[in-house]
Design a protein around this motif. Structure first.
Motif, PDB file in Angstrom:
ATOM      1  N   VAL A 236      68.397  61.709 -51.304  1.00 46.76           N
ATOM      2  CA  VAL A 236      67.345  61.751 -50.292  1.00 46.76           C
ATOM      3  C   VAL A 236      67.844  61.221 -48.953  1.00 46.76           C
ATOM      4  O   VAL A 236      67.507  61.759 -47.885  1.00 46.76           O
ATOM      5  CB  VAL A 236      66.110  60.952 -50.760  1.00 46.76           C
ATOM      6  N   ALA A 237      68.657  60.171 -48.959  1.00 47.00           N
ATOM      7  CA  ALA A 237      69.162  59.606 -47.713  1.00 47.00           C
ATOM      8  C   ALA A 237      69.960  60.644 -46.928  1.00 47.00           C
ATOM      9  O   ALA A 237      69.855  60.742 -45.694  1.00 47.00           O
ATOM     10  CB  ALA A 237      70.027  58.382 -48.004  1.00 47.00           C
ATOM     11  N   GLU A 238      70.775  61.428 -47.637  1.00 49.29           N
ATOM     12  CA  GLU A 238      71.573  62.458 -46.970  1.00 49.29           C
ATOM     13  C   GLU A 238      70.685  63.565 -46.411  1.00 49.29           C
ATOM     14  O   GLU A 238      70.905  64.068 -45.297  1.00 49.29           O
ATOM     15  CB  GLU A 238      72.583  63.050 -47.952  1.00 49.29           C
ATOM     16  N   ILE A 239      69.665  63.964 -47.181  1.00 50.32           N
ATOM     17  CA  ILE A 239      68.749  65.011 -46.715  1.00 50.32           C
ATOM     18  C   ILE A 239      68.016  64.547 -45.467  1.00 50.32           C
ATOM     19  O   ILE A 239      67.879  65.296 -44.498  1.00 50.32           O
ATOM     20  CB  ILE A 239      67.742  65.364 -47.832  1.00 50.32           C
ATOM     21  N   ALA A 240      67.548  63.304 -45.493  1.00 50.15           N
ATOM     22  CA  ALA A 240      66.827  62.761 -44.334  1.00 50.15           C
ATOM     23  C   ALA A 240      67.718  62.742 -43.098  1.00 50.15           C
ATOM     24  O   ALA A 240      67.291  63.104 -41.998  1.00 50.15           O
ATOM     25  CB  ALA A 240      66.314  61.360 -44.652  1.00 50.15           C
ATOM     26  N   GLU A 241      68.956  62.327 -43.281  1.00 53.26           N
ATOM     27  CA  GLU A 241      69.880  62.254 -42.149  1.00 53.26           C
ATOM     28  C   GLU A 241      70.193  63.647 -41.605  1.00 53.26           C
ATOM     29  O   GLU A 241      70.251  63.864 -40.394  1.00 53.26           O
ATOM     30  CB  GLU A 241      71.173  61.548 -42.588  1.00 53.26           C
ATOM     31  N   ARG A 242      70.362  64.589 -42.498  1.00 55.74           N
ATOM     32  CA  ARG A 242      70.689  65.956 -42.073  1.00 55.74           C
ATOM     33  C   ARG A 242      69.538  66.585 -41.284  1.00 55.74           C
ATOM     34  O   ARG A 242      69.754  67.288 -40.303  1.00 55.74           O
ATOM     35  CB  ARG A 242      71.024  66.819 -43.287  1.00 55.74           C
ATOM     36  N   LEU A 243      68.294  66.298 -41.724  1.00 59.84           N
ATOM     37  CA  LEU A 243      67.131  66.888 -41.064  1.00 59.84           C
ATOM     38  C   LEU A 243      66.599  66.031 -39.919  1.00 59.84           C
ATOM     39  O   LEU A 243      65.704  66.452 -39.185  1.00 59.84           O
ATOM     40  CB  LEU A 243      66.013  67.130 -42.088  1.00 59.84           C
ATOM     41  N   GLY A 244      67.133  64.829 -39.777  1.00 59.70           N
ATOM     42  CA  GLY A 244      66.696  63.970 -38.690  1.00 59.70           C
ATOM     43  C   GLY A 244      65.323  63.380 -38.876  1.00 59.70           C
ATOM     44  O   GLY A 244      64.584  63.197 -37.909  1.00 59.70           O
ATOM     45  N   VAL A 245      64.948  63.101 -40.135  1.00 58.22           N
ATOM     46  CA  VAL A 245      63.643  62.521 -40.428  1.00 58.22           C
ATOM     47  C   VAL A 245      63.842  61.268 -41.275  1.00 58.22           C
ATOM     48  O   VAL A 245      64.942  60.970 -41.728  1.00 58.22           O
ATOM     49  CB  VAL A 245      62.729  63.528 -41.179  1.00 58.22           C
ATOM     50  N   SER A 246      62.775  60.538 -41.501  1.00 60.65           N
ATOM     51  CA  SER A 246      62.860  59.355 -42.352  1.00 60.65           C
ATOM     52  C   SER A 246      62.862  59.760 -43.813  1.00 60.65           C
ATOM     53  O   SER A 246      62.439  60.860 -44.177  1.00 60.65           O
ATOM     54  CB  SER A 246      61.668  58.430 -42.085  1.00 60.65           C
ATOM     55  N   ARG A 247      63.337  58.869 -44.644  1.00 58.09           N
ATOM     56  CA  ARG A 247      63.309  59.132 -46.083  1.00 58.09           C
ATOM     57  C   ARG A 247      61.881  59.217 -46.607  1.00 58.09           C
ATOM     58  O   ARG A 247      61.601  59.958 -47.541  1.00 58.09           O
ATOM     59  CB  ARG A 247      64.111  58.048 -46.822  1.00 58.09           C
ATOM     60  N   ALA A 248      60.974  58.466 -45.981  1.00 61.51           N
ATOM     61  CA  ALA A 248      59.567  58.550 -46.386  1.00 61.51           C
ATOM     62  C   ALA A 248      59.045  59.972 -46.186  1.00 61.51           C
ATOM     63  O   ALA A 248      58.298  60.496 -47.022  1.00 61.51           O
ATOM     64  CB  ALA A 248      58.727  57.567 -45.575  1.00 61.51           C
ATOM     65  N   THR A 249      59.457  60.613 -45.083  1.00 65.12           N
ATOM     66  CA  THR A 249      59.026  61.988 -44.822  1.00 65.12           C
ATOM     67  C   THR A 249      59.575  62.938 -45.879  1.00 65.12           C
ATOM     68  O   THR A 249      58.873  63.836 -46.358  1.00 65.12           O
ATOM     69  CB  THR A 249      59.500  62.439 -43.425  1.00 65.12           C
ATOM     70  N   VAL A 250      60.825  62.738 -46.284  1.00 66.64           N
ATOM     71  CA  VAL A 250      61.426  63.582 -47.302  1.00 66.64           C
ATOM     72  C   VAL A 250      60.711  63.396 -48.636  1.00 66.64           C
ATOM     73  O   VAL A 250      60.386  64.376 -49.333  1.00 66.64           O
ATOM     74  CB  VAL A 250      62.927  63.298 -47.461  1.00 66.64           C
ATOM     75  N   TYR A 251      60.424  62.149 -48.992  1.00 65.51           N
ATOM     76  CA  TYR A 251      59.739  61.899 -50.265  1.00 65.51           C
ATOM     77  C   TYR A 251      58.350  62.543 -50.265  1.00 65.51           C
ATOM     78  O   TYR A 251      57.920  63.085 -51.284  1.00 65.51           O
ATOM     79  CB  TYR A 251      59.612  60.385 -50.509  1.00 65.51           C
ATOM     80  N   ARG A 252      57.646  62.491 -49.126  1.00 65.42           N
ATOM     81  CA  ARG A 252      56.327  63.122 -49.051  1.00 65.42           C
ATOM     82  C   ARG A 252      56.439  64.623 -49.244  1.00 65.42           C
ATOM     83  O   ARG A 252      55.599  65.253 -49.889  1.00 65.42           O
ATOM     84  CB  ARG A 252      55.648  62.813 -47.711  1.00 65.42           C
ATOM     85  N   CYS A 253      57.505  65.203 -48.697  1.00 68.17           N
ATOM     86  CA  CYS A 253      57.724  66.645 -48.850  1.00 68.17           C
ATOM     87  C   CYS A 253      58.010  67.010 -50.298  1.00 68.17           C
ATOM     88  O   CYS A 253      57.477  67.980 -50.824  1.00 68.17           O
ATOM     89  CB  CYS A 253      58.876  67.086 -47.949  1.00 68.17           C
ATOM     90  N   LEU A 254      58.835  66.214 -50.962  1.00 68.68           N
ATOM     91  CA  LEU A 254      59.258  66.534 -52.325  1.00 68.68           C
ATOM     92  C   LEU A 254      58.132  66.395 -53.340  1.00 68.68           C
ATOM     93  O   LEU A 254      58.136  67.051 -54.385  1.00 68.68           O
ATOM     94  CB  LEU A 254      60.427  65.624 -52.747  1.00 68.68           C
ATOM     95  N   LYS A 255      57.149  65.566 -53.036  1.00 64.54           N
ATOM     96  CA  LYS A 255      56.085  65.348 -54.021  1.00 64.54           C
ATOM     97  C   LYS A 255      54.946  66.362 -53.874  1.00 64.54           C
ATOM     98  O   LYS A 255      54.021  66.368 -54.665  1.00 64.54           O
ATOM     99  CB  LYS A 255      55.524  63.932 -53.900  1.00 64.54           C
ATOM    100  N   THR A 256      54.999  67.205 -52.832  1.00 66.66           N
ATOM    101  CA  THR A 256      53.942  68.194 -52.631  1.00 66.66           C
ATOM    102  C   THR A 256      54.310  69.486 -53.319  1.00 66.66           C
ATOM    103  O   THR A 256      55.457  69.754 -53.614  1.00 66.66           O
ATOM    104  CB  THR A 256      53.734  68.468 -51.144  1.00 66.66           C
TER     105      THR A 256
END
Length: 256
Positions: A236-256
């Motif tokens: 998740v940390a790598e995905i967040a960095e690649r997309l320029g968002v926080s890890r919290a944003t990535v986790y919210r995306c993955l749980k939907t």
């Protein structure tokens, strides 16, 4: 929300914590509040709706506290803001936490379970920090797991005293796994540690938004990319960095 609705929620929380969610009927809730069952249904259509109203504040505040912690800058500040924020939320919602632990089946129900899993995963990530060794990740998960149990087990201990003891324990556990923190276990207040931290700031990705911070939502194509990367095994940390968002944003995306 009306005063009667608030009384219903308070009575329900107490009953669920004492008897368990499934053992508490709508009639028992109505009796506890001193209203008819019909009046209870006027305010809440079902027991599930009552449960949702009871758990949402805890989950909302937990997610918010972790998102605020992640914006803290250097890893050590992020770590301790996440830990302290986690404990603060649990202490504010002590009775709700007891209710959930009292009936563990509630913790595997969606969407409660999905949001709890995402919050715990993010907390583990923030407490671990950029050093991603197995030892570091295991120790972080031990710390996060140990933040909630004392809140439930020591209900007779005043919140401020219990918070201090929980933070002391977390600091001692982390110091044992981090040579840089050796000798810091006797610090009076873990939350004061970030003031003297010299670690390099964690990369924050491309600045966007009015305040120059990271965006709080992904576009449809970014969300699809995030899911594809996660399915491919990317952290998740790598995905967040690649997309320029926080890890919290990535986790919210993955749980939907």
């Amino acid at each position: 929300m009306s005063a009667t609705s608030q009384r219903i929620l308070a009575a329900s929380r107490a009953l669920f914590a004492e008897r368990g969610y499934r053992a508490s009927s709508m009639q028992a809730i109505a009796d506890q509040v001193g209203i008819t069952k019909a009046a209870l249904y006027y305010h809440f259509a079902s027991k599930d709706e009552i449960l949702r109203h009871l758990t949402l504040p805890l989950l909302d505040e937990l997610e918010s506290a972790l998102a605020e912690a992640e914006a803290g800058g250097d890893p050590e500040t992020v770590r301790w803001r996440a830990i302290e924020g986690y404990v603060d939320v649990y202490l504010r919602h002590r009775e709700t936490l007891v209710m959930l632990i009292r009936d563990m089946t509630l913790l595997v129900q969606a969407p409660v379970a999905d949001r709890f899993r995402a919050a715990i995963a993010l907390a583990n990530d923030l407490v671990c920090g950029p050093e991603r060794s197995l030892e570091g990740r295991v120790r972080a998960s031990q710390v996060v797991a140990g933040l909630g149990d004392p809140v439930v087990l020591f209900l007779d201990v005043p919140p401020e005293q219990l918070k201090r003891l929980i933070l002391d324990g977390a600091q001692a556990l982390l110091a044992r796994s981090d040579p840089a923190q050796e000798g810091a276990a006797n610090d009076p207040a873990p939350t004061s540690r970030p003031a003297g931290v010299t670690d390099s700031p964690r990369p924050r990705g491309r600045p966007r938004g009015r305040s120059g911070g990271r965006p709080t939502a992904l576009t449809e194509s970014e969300a699809r990319q995030a899911r594809e990367l996660y399915a491919a095994g990317r952290p998740v940390a790598e995905i967040a960095e690649r997309l320029g968002v926080s890890r919290a944003t990535v986790y919210r995306c993955l749980k939907t």
